[in-house]
Design an enzyme around this catalytic site. Structure first.
Site, PDB file in Angstrom:
ATOM      1  N   HIS A  86      -7.733   0.440  -4.328  1.00 53.11           N
ATOM      2  CA  HIS A  86      -8.536   1.251  -3.413  1.00 53.11           C
ATOM      3  C   HIS A  86      -8.962   2.495  -4.179  1.00 53.11           C
ATOM      4  O   HIS A  86      -8.104   3.238  -4.680  1.00 53.11           O
ATOM      5  CB  HIS A  86      -7.721   1.675  -2.191  1.00 53.11           C
ATOM      6  CG  HIS A  86      -7.399   0.560  -1.251  1.00 53.11           C
ATOM      7  ND1 HIS A  86      -6.722   0.760  -0.064  1.00 53.11           N
ATOM      8  CD2 HIS A  86      -7.682  -0.767  -1.306  1.00 53.11           C
ATOM      9  CE1 HIS A  86      -6.583  -0.394   0.567  1.00 53.11           C
ATOM     10  NE2 HIS A  86      -7.152  -1.337  -0.177  1.00 53.11           N
TER      11      HIS A  86
ATOM     12  N   HIS B 253       0.849  -1.196   0.000  1.00 51.19           N
ATOM     13  CA  HIS B 253       0.000   0.000   0.000  1.00 51.19           C
ATOM     14  C   HIS B 253       0.882   1.243   0.000  1.00 51.19           C
ATOM     15  O   HIS B 253       1.895   1.287   0.693  1.00 51.19           O
ATOM     16  CB  HIS B 253      -0.898  -0.011   1.244  1.00 51.19           C
ATOM     17  CG  HIS B 253      -1.973   1.026   1.234  1.00 51.19           C
ATOM     18  ND1 HIS B 253      -1.721   2.372   1.421  1.00 51.19           N
ATOM     19  CD2 HIS B 253      -3.311   0.913   1.060  1.00 51.19           C
ATOM     20  CE1 HIS B 253      -2.864   3.037   1.368  1.00 51.19           C
ATOM     21  NE2 HIS B 253      -3.845   2.184   1.141  1.00 51.19           N
TER      22      HIS B 253
ATOM     23  N   HIS C  61     -12.081   4.829   1.968  1.00 47.92           N
ATOM     24  CA  HIS C  61     -12.774   5.587   3.001  1.00 47.92           C
ATOM     25  C   HIS C  61     -14.014   6.306   2.462  1.00 47.92           C
ATOM     26  O   HIS C  61     -14.020   6.774   1.325  1.00 47.92           O
ATOM     27  CB  HIS C  61     -11.854   6.642   3.603  1.00 47.92           C
ATOM     28  CG  HIS C  61     -10.556   6.088   4.076  1.00 47.92           C
ATOM     29  ND1 HIS C  61      -9.430   6.856   4.180  1.00 47.92           N
ATOM     30  CD2 HIS C  61     -10.190   4.841   4.459  1.00 47.92           C
ATOM     31  CE1 HIS C  61      -8.417   6.124   4.621  1.00 47.92           C
ATOM     32  NE2 HIS C  61      -8.859   4.879   4.788  1.00 47.92           N
TER      33      HIS C  61
ATOM     34  N   TYR D  83     -15.055   4.360   7.767  1.00 38.72           N
ATOM     35  CA  TYR D  83     -15.503   3.012   7.412  1.00 38.72           C
ATOM     36  C   TYR D  83     -16.970   2.753   7.765  1.00 38.72           C
ATOM     37  O   TYR D  83     -17.302   1.734   8.367  1.00 38.72           O
ATOM     38  CB  TYR D  83     -14.588   1.973   8.069  1.00 38.72           C
ATOM     39  CG  TYR D  83     -13.254   1.881   7.378  1.00 38.72           C
ATOM     40  CD1 TYR D  83     -13.121   1.201   6.177  1.00 38.72           C
ATOM     41  CD2 TYR D  83     -12.132   2.519   7.895  1.00 38.72           C
ATOM     42  CE1 TYR D  83     -11.907   1.136   5.508  1.00 38.72           C
ATOM     43  CE2 TYR D  83     -10.910   2.458   7.234  1.00 38.72           C
ATOM     44  CZ  TYR D  83     -10.808   1.765   6.052  1.00 38.72           C
ATOM     45  OH  TYR D  83      -9.603   1.708   5.390  1.00 38.72           O
TER      46      TYR D  83
END
Length: 359
Positions: A272, A207, A318, A331
């Site tokens: 993401h 990440h 998010h 979340y």
């Protein structure tokens, strides 16, 4: 693409699996054993327990986020060998349970940094917020003391109590560390674990740093296109790949996320997708996924994934906190569900356009 949803576990997450099941198109839950400290091996029985819980709702557990890397590994201490062996054994256990992707990061001390977890927005929602001047000027210990008073902080990955309790020691340990040294420690880690991951049928997906610049003088290296290219060359193996987070990389206005998707697409095993809005003073806030609500062209990013024929895992990252929901910061159920439908809407539109062009 395979749509997933991050879930913190039964009796831990505010969102039950039965609610996630009602989001159209979600195939799997992204999970982790958050109660196991970094450096310890994950028992196969615990892994199978989560797999069984998800299977009741026809979810796969293909993606783990994350198997945290012990600080001694990042620091390059002699004790890293023990923790790397535990990491390998965890990968072997995950492989036996059918896990396909493991997301992790190599950020010293902090996994992510924000200054406000529930910043009020103009529409009445709240969202994660980063105030540059505050981070640049405040002592990290004082910063942690302030943040620890915000609701929900200690339940967030990367801000575990056992890590925060040793924060002064960690800052002392990293004192004077340069980026080159962190690169060497990352290379050593990859050389050790990638063969095990490959044998276990697992794609490792690092990440990016969040945000992608130095925080409190700590080195950060997974920050931009050039560094990602360097990272992939450290161990040029198909099991060594990326989690491409649009929000993390997109926090830096110099980063072109869609271009990265097109360049590194065959090594992006986990995507993401989220939006943020930049401010001229260096602050940023997280927004809805909708392109016009933020500074990132989410439409072009999704198009890039579609153009390369992306077949791996995606999750909405998010979300805002909306409709009076009281979830973990970033979340909640509602805004991430809206994000999924926005992503699917864009994807379906590009599918229709492709079909029309072919026809």
């Amino acid at each position: 693409m395979k749509m997933t949803f991050r879930w913190y576990g039964e009796n831990v997450d505010t969102i039950p699996l039965r609610h996630i099941r009602q989001i159209p198109g979600v195939e799997g839950v992204v999970w982790a054993l958050h109660d196991i400290p970094a450096g310890e091996c994950w028992p196969i029985a615990r892994i199978e327990e989560v797999k069984a819980q998800a299977a009741k709702y026809n979810f796969n557990t293909d993606v783990v986020e994350s198997v945290n890397v012990h600080e001694d590994i990042k620091l390059g201490l002699p004790s890293r060998k023990k923790y790397i062996e535990n990491y390998k054994n965890t990968l072997k256990n995950l492989g036996r349970a059918g896990v396909k992707v493991v997301c992790y990061n190599f950020m010293p001390v902090f996994d992510w940094t924000r200054t406000d977890l529930y910043k009020p927005q103009s529409d009445g929602s709240t969202a994660l917020f980063y105030e540059k001047a505050k981070v640049d000027s405040i002592n990290p210990i004082e910063f942690l003391e302030q943040m620890s008073k915000q609701e929900g902080l200690l339940t967030m990955p990367g801000w575990e109590p056992e890590r925060l309790s040793k924060i002064k020691e960690l800052f002392k340990a990293y004192e004077g560390m340069k980026e080159d040294e962190l690169w060497e420690n990352l290379k050593y880690f990859l050389q050790e674990i990638i063969p095990t991951a490959q044998e276990s049928g697992i794609k490792m997906a690092i990440h990016p740093d969040d945000p992608p610049w130095s925080i409190f003088g700590l080195p950060r290296i997974i920050t931009c296109r050039d560094n990602i290219k360097k990272f992939l060359s450290l161990v040029d193996n198909p099991s060594n790949g990326l989690t491409l987070c649009s929000g993390s990389l997109g926090s830096c206005i110099k980063n072109n996320v869609a271009a990265m998707v097109r360049e590194f697409g065959d090594r992006i095993y986990f995507a993401h997708i989220r939006n943020i809005r930049h401010f001229e003073n260096g602050d940023f806030t997280e927004t809805s996924h909708k392109t016009s609500d933020g500074s990132l062209d989410i439409t072009e990013i999704v198009k890039a994934y579609h153009d390369i024929g992306y077949k791996y895992y995606v999750r909405p990252d998010h979300g805002r906190h909306i409709w009076d929901e009281k979830p973990r910061p970033g979340y909640g159920l509602y805004d991430r569900s809206l994000g999924i439908m926005y992503i699917f809407g864009l994807w379906d539109a590009f599918e229709k356009i492709s079909t029309f062009k072919r026809g």
